[in-house]
Design a protein around this motif. Structure first.
Motif, PDB file in Angstrom:
ATOM      1  N   ASP A  99      -7.679  16.220   2.505  1.00 26.79           N
ATOM      2  CA  ASP A  99      -7.602  15.504   1.226  1.00 26.79           C
ATOM      3  C   ASP A  99      -6.278  15.737   0.515  1.00 26.79           C
ATOM      4  O   ASP A  99      -6.161  15.497  -0.691  1.00 26.79           O
ATOM      5  CB  ASP A  99      -8.761  15.922   0.309  1.00 26.79           C
ATOM      6  CG  ASP A  99      -8.699  17.395  -0.080  1.00 26.79           C
ATOM      7  OD1 ASP A  99      -7.889  18.139   0.528  1.00 26.79           O
ATOM      8  OD2 ASP A  99      -9.461  17.813  -0.970  1.00 26.79           O
ATOM      9  N   SER A 100      -5.254  16.191   1.250  1.00 28.49           N
ATOM     10  CA  SER A 100      -3.948  16.457   0.642  1.00 28.49           C
ATOM     11  C   SER A 100      -2.868  15.671   1.368  1.00 28.49           C
ATOM     12  O   SER A 100      -2.967  15.427   2.575  1.00 28.49           O
ATOM     13  CB  SER A 100      -3.618  17.954   0.702  1.00 28.49           C
ATOM     14  OG  SER A 100      -4.581  18.715   0.002  1.00 28.49           O
ATOM     15  N   ILE A 101      -1.835  15.299   0.611  1.00 29.34           N
ATOM     16  CA  ILE A 101      -0.713  14.569   1.203  1.00 29.34           C
ATOM     17  C   ILE A 101       0.576  14.982   0.507  1.00 29.34           C
ATOM     18  O   ILE A 101       0.585  15.274  -0.697  1.00 29.34           O
ATOM     19  CB  ILE A 101      -0.916  13.037   1.081  1.00 29.34           C
ATOM     20  CG1 ILE A 101       0.156  12.282   1.870  1.00 29.34           C
ATOM     21  CG2 ILE A 101      -0.934  12.592  -0.376  1.00 29.34           C
ATOM     22  CD1 ILE A 101      -0.144  10.802   2.041  1.00 29.34           C
ATOM     23  N   ALA A 102       1.634  15.070   1.280  1.00 30.09           N
ATOM     24  CA  ALA A 102       2.966  15.356   0.736  1.00 30.09           C
ATOM     25  C   ALA A 102       3.865  14.160   1.014  1.00 30.09           C
ATOM     26  O   ALA A 102       3.892  13.652   2.144  1.00 30.09           O
ATOM     27  CB  ALA A 102       3.550  16.616   1.366  1.00 30.09           C
ATOM     28  N   PHE A 103       4.553  13.709  -0.011  1.00 28.24           N
ATOM     29  CA  PHE A 103       5.563  12.658   0.141  1.00 28.24           C
ATOM     30  C   PHE A 103       6.943  13.282  -0.038  1.00 28.24           C
ATOM     31  O   PHE A 103       7.134  14.164  -0.881  1.00 28.24           O
ATOM     32  CB  PHE A 103       5.381  11.552  -0.904  1.00 28.24           C
ATOM     33  CG  PHE A 103       4.287  10.583  -0.586  1.00 28.24           C
ATOM     34  CD1 PHE A 103       4.523   9.483   0.232  1.00 28.24           C
ATOM     35  CD2 PHE A 103       3.015  10.768  -1.092  1.00 28.24           C
ATOM     36  CE1 PHE A 103       3.510   8.593   0.530  1.00 28.24           C
ATOM     37  CE2 PHE A 103       1.988   9.881  -0.805  1.00 28.24           C
ATOM     38  CZ  PHE A 103       2.237   8.792   0.012  1.00 28.24           C
ATOM     39  N   PRO A 125     -10.009  11.387   1.964  1.00 31.14           N
ATOM     40  CA  PRO A 125      -9.727  11.410   3.407  1.00 31.14           C
ATOM     41  C   PRO A 125      -9.916  10.064   4.086  1.00 31.14           C
ATOM     42  O   PRO A 125      -9.248   9.770   5.086  1.00 31.14           O
ATOM     43  CB  PRO A 125     -10.727  12.449   3.935  1.00 31.14           C
ATOM     44  CG  PRO A 125     -11.020  13.332   2.761  1.00 31.14           C
ATOM     45  CD  PRO A 125     -10.969  12.420   1.559  1.00 31.14           C
ATOM     46  N   GLU A 126     -10.814   9.220   3.531  1.00 24.51           N
ATOM     47  CA  GLU A 126     -11.060   7.928   4.172  1.00 24.51           C
ATOM     48  C   GLU A 126     -10.020   6.872   3.814  1.00 24.51           C
ATOM     49  O   GLU A 126     -10.008   5.774   4.406  1.00 24.51           O
ATOM     50  CB  GLU A 126     -12.457   7.408   3.806  1.00 24.51           C
ATOM     51  CG  GLU A 126     -12.679   7.181   2.312  1.00 24.51           C
ATOM     52  CD  GLU A 126     -13.250   8.397   1.611  1.00 24.51           C
ATOM     53  OE1 GLU A 126     -13.849   8.223   0.534  1.00 24.51           O
ATOM     54  OE2 GLU A 126     -13.076   9.520   2.136  1.00 24.51           O
ATOM     55  N   ASP A 127      -9.125   7.162   2.858  1.00 24.52           N
ATOM     56  CA  ASP A 127      -8.075   6.197   2.510  1.00 24.52           C
ATOM     57  C   ASP A 127      -7.114   6.026   3.687  1.00 24.52           C
ATOM     58  O   ASP A 127      -6.717   7.003   4.332  1.00 24.52           O
ATOM     59  CB  ASP A 127      -7.289   6.672   1.287  1.00 24.52           C
ATOM     60  CG  ASP A 127      -8.108   6.605   0.007  1.00 24.52           C
ATOM     61  OD1 ASP A 127      -9.141   5.911   0.011  1.00 24.52           O
ATOM     62  OD2 ASP A 127      -7.718   7.245  -0.982  1.00 24.52           O
ATOM     63  N   SER A 128      -6.721   4.785   3.947  1.00 28.34           N
ATOM     64  CA  SER A 128      -5.786   4.522   5.037  1.00 28.34           C
ATOM     65  C   SER A 128      -4.374   4.934   4.639  1.00 28.34           C
ATOM     66  O   SER A 128      -4.063   5.085   3.450  1.00 28.34           O
ATOM     67  CB  SER A 128      -5.800   3.039   5.402  1.00 28.34           C
ATOM     68  OG  SER A 128      -5.240   2.266   4.352  1.00 28.34           O
ATOM     69  N   VAL A 133       0.256   5.064   0.811  1.00 31.88           N
ATOM     70  CA  VAL A 133       1.692   4.809   0.684  1.00 31.88           C
ATOM     71  C   VAL A 133       1.950   3.752  -0.391  1.00 31.88           C
ATOM     72  O   VAL A 133       2.853   3.895  -1.227  1.00 31.88           O
ATOM     73  CB  VAL A 133       2.296   4.368   2.037  1.00 31.88           C
ATOM     74  CG1 VAL A 133       3.722   3.840   1.846  1.00 31.88           C
ATOM     75  CG2 VAL A 133       2.304   5.536   3.016  1.00 31.88           C
ATOM     76  N   LEU A 134       1.153   2.686  -0.387  1.00 27.10           N
ATOM     77  CA  LEU A 134       1.324   1.634  -1.381  1.00 27.10           C
ATOM     78  C   LEU A 134       1.091   2.166  -2.787  1.00 27.10           C
ATOM     79  O   LEU A 134       1.851   1.855  -3.720  1.00 27.10           O
ATOM     80  CB  LEU A 134       0.370   0.479  -1.090  1.00 27.10           C
ATOM     81  CG  LEU A 134       0.426  -0.696  -2.079  1.00 27.10           C
ATOM     82  CD1 LEU A 134       1.809  -1.335  -2.082  1.00 27.10           C
ATOM     83  CD2 LEU A 134      -0.637  -1.733  -1.725  1.00 27.10           C
ATOM     84  N   LEU A 173      13.412   2.355   2.220  1.00 26.42           N
ATOM     85  CA  LEU A 173      12.897   2.449   3.577  1.00 26.42           C
ATOM     86  C   LEU A 173      11.552   3.154   3.554  1.00 26.42           C
ATOM     87  O   LEU A 173      11.432   4.252   2.992  1.00 26.42           O
ATOM     88  CB  LEU A 173      13.875   3.219   4.477  1.00 26.42           C
ATOM     89  CG  LEU A 173      15.329   2.723   4.500  1.00 26.42           C
ATOM     90  CD1 LEU A 173      16.141   3.526   5.516  1.00 26.42           C
ATOM     91  CD2 LEU A 173      15.396   1.239   4.816  1.00 26.42           C
ATOM     92  N   ILE A 174      10.532   2.534   4.145  1.00 32.04           N
ATOM     93  CA  ILE A 174       9.182   3.090   4.117  1.00 32.04           C
ATOM     94  C   ILE A 174       8.693   3.327   5.546  1.00 32.04           C
ATOM     95  O   ILE A 174       9.175   2.695   6.491  1.00 32.04           O
ATOM     96  CB  ILE A 174       8.212   2.177   3.351  1.00 32.04           C
ATOM     97  CG1 ILE A 174       8.155   0.784   3.990  1.00 32.04           C
ATOM     98  CG2 ILE A 174       8.640   2.072   1.886  1.00 32.04           C
ATOM     99  CD1 ILE A 174       7.134  -0.146   3.337  1.00 32.04           C
ATOM    100  N   PRO A 175       7.709   4.224   5.725  1.00 29.86           N
ATOM    101  CA  PRO A 175       7.343   4.658   7.080  1.00 29.86           C
ATOM    102  C   PRO A 175       6.394   3.727   7.826  1.00 29.86           C
ATOM    103  O   PRO A 175       6.156   3.937   9.016  1.00 29.86           O
ATOM    104  CB  PRO A 175       6.679   6.018   6.838  1.00 29.86           C
ATOM    105  CG  PRO A 175       6.118   5.910   5.458  1.00 29.86           C
ATOM    106  CD  PRO A 175       7.077   5.055   4.689  1.00 29.86           C
ATOM    107  N   LEU A 176       5.834   2.718   7.156  1.00 28.57           N
ATOM    108  CA  LEU A 176       4.924   1.814   7.853  1.00 28.57           C
ATOM    109  C   LEU A 176       4.943   0.439   7.190  1.00 28.57           C
ATOM    110  O   LEU A 176       5.343   0.281   6.040  1.00 28.57           O
ATOM    111  CB  LEU A 176       3.501   2.372   7.903  1.00 28.57           C
ATOM    112  CG  LEU A 176       2.905   2.960   6.617  1.00 28.57           C
ATOM    113  CD1 LEU A 176       2.356   1.868   5.744  1.00 28.57           C
ATOM    114  CD2 LEU A 176       1.805   3.953   6.962  1.00 28.57           C
TER     115      LEU A 176
END
Length: 268
Positions: A99-103, A125-128, A133-134, A173-176
């Motif tokens: 449930d964690s993310i680093a940008f 966790p279920e978020d794509s 990113v959006l 520039l974005i990763p996806l």
């Protein structure tokens, strides 16, 4: 300690202080070589007029600036810079786990890396990947508010709080690939007065930059998890020492300062 020009005590003229600010802005805009040239010319003039103390001070500034410029540009080769051109860019990468993310956002100005910032968020966790990113891009570029629940990495400078207050680059520039949402975001930025292209590179130098940002994000994620582990260990030790039933959620500190026998000041 010799690191401040002390404008608040009038130890520098308004013109000198303005010159310092202009040089700082040029460095942040990727124009460090121009500042180096100006400082070198000033150093030579001081040396010619036998003002050796001022010349030595500028020499130290030049050497320090050279180190900073070398560190900021070492991740991009000269060939890569030539292929990238002079367009300003922000490069976004991320790393997620549970449930964690680093940008990580890498700021490239005039073909040079001038800074990077890391941000840590809680997610479902279920978020794509595309959804998170959006959401990050929208809040980072379209709002004036800090991201909810974020903790900025202090080692890499401060958060850029809103599009009105920051310099949005010519390319992001974005990763996806975000599909139609990329054009929606670009149009929203354009309405705010920022003409920019949002690109999800699949190969080449720009994709290499994405990989660099993703590596930064992964390293920042690991550092943050270690920091949190240290915090929980400290709280656990404190809980045991004070014989608390639960982990402390609020800690208040008081500082008492005495000046002579009468002036006592307390702060919390």
């Amino acid at each position: 300690i010799g690191t401040c020009s002390a404008p608040c005590t009038n130890m520098i003229t308004p013109a000198g202080y303005s010159s310092d600010l202009d040089n700082a802005l040029k460095i942040l805009q990727g124009k460090g070589k121009e500042v180096l040239l100006q400082l070198s010319e000033k150093m030579e003039k001081y040396a010619e007029s036998m003002e050796y103390e001022m010349a030595a001070r500028l020499r130290d500034q030049i050497e320090g600036l050279k180190i900073i410029l070398l560190e900021n540009s070492q991740n991009i080769s000269e060939n890569s810079r030539n292929r990238l051109g002079e367009l300003d860019k922000d490069v976004v990468g991320f790393f997620r786990q549970g449930d964690s993310i680093a940008f990580s956002v890498v700021f490239i100005r005039a073909g040079k890396v001038i800074d990077s910032s890391s941000f840590f968020l809680k997610i479902m966790p279920e978020d794509s990947d595309a959804e998170v990113v959006l959401e990050f891009l929208a809040q980072f570029y379209l709002t004036r508010e800090d991201l909810p629940g974020e903790r900025k990495e202090e080692a890499h400078g401060s958060f850029l709080p809103g599009t009105e207050l920051k310099r949005v680059p010519a390319e992001i520039l974005i990763p996806l690939d975000l599909g139609d949402q990329e054009s929606v975001l670009a149009e929203s930025l354009e309405r705010l007065g920022h003409k920019t292209s949002i690109i999800a590179p699949k190969r080449g130098t720009k994709n290499d930059l994405i990989k660099m940002a993703e590596k930064n994000a992964q390293e920042s994620f690991s550092t943050e998890q270690n920091r949190l582990g240290d915090v929980y260990k400290a709280l656990s030790d404190l809980k045991a020492r004070l014989r608390l039933q639960n982990y402390p959620r609020r800690i208040e500190c008081f500082d008492i300062s005495n000046l002579g026998d009468t002036d006592i000041v307390a702060s919390r």
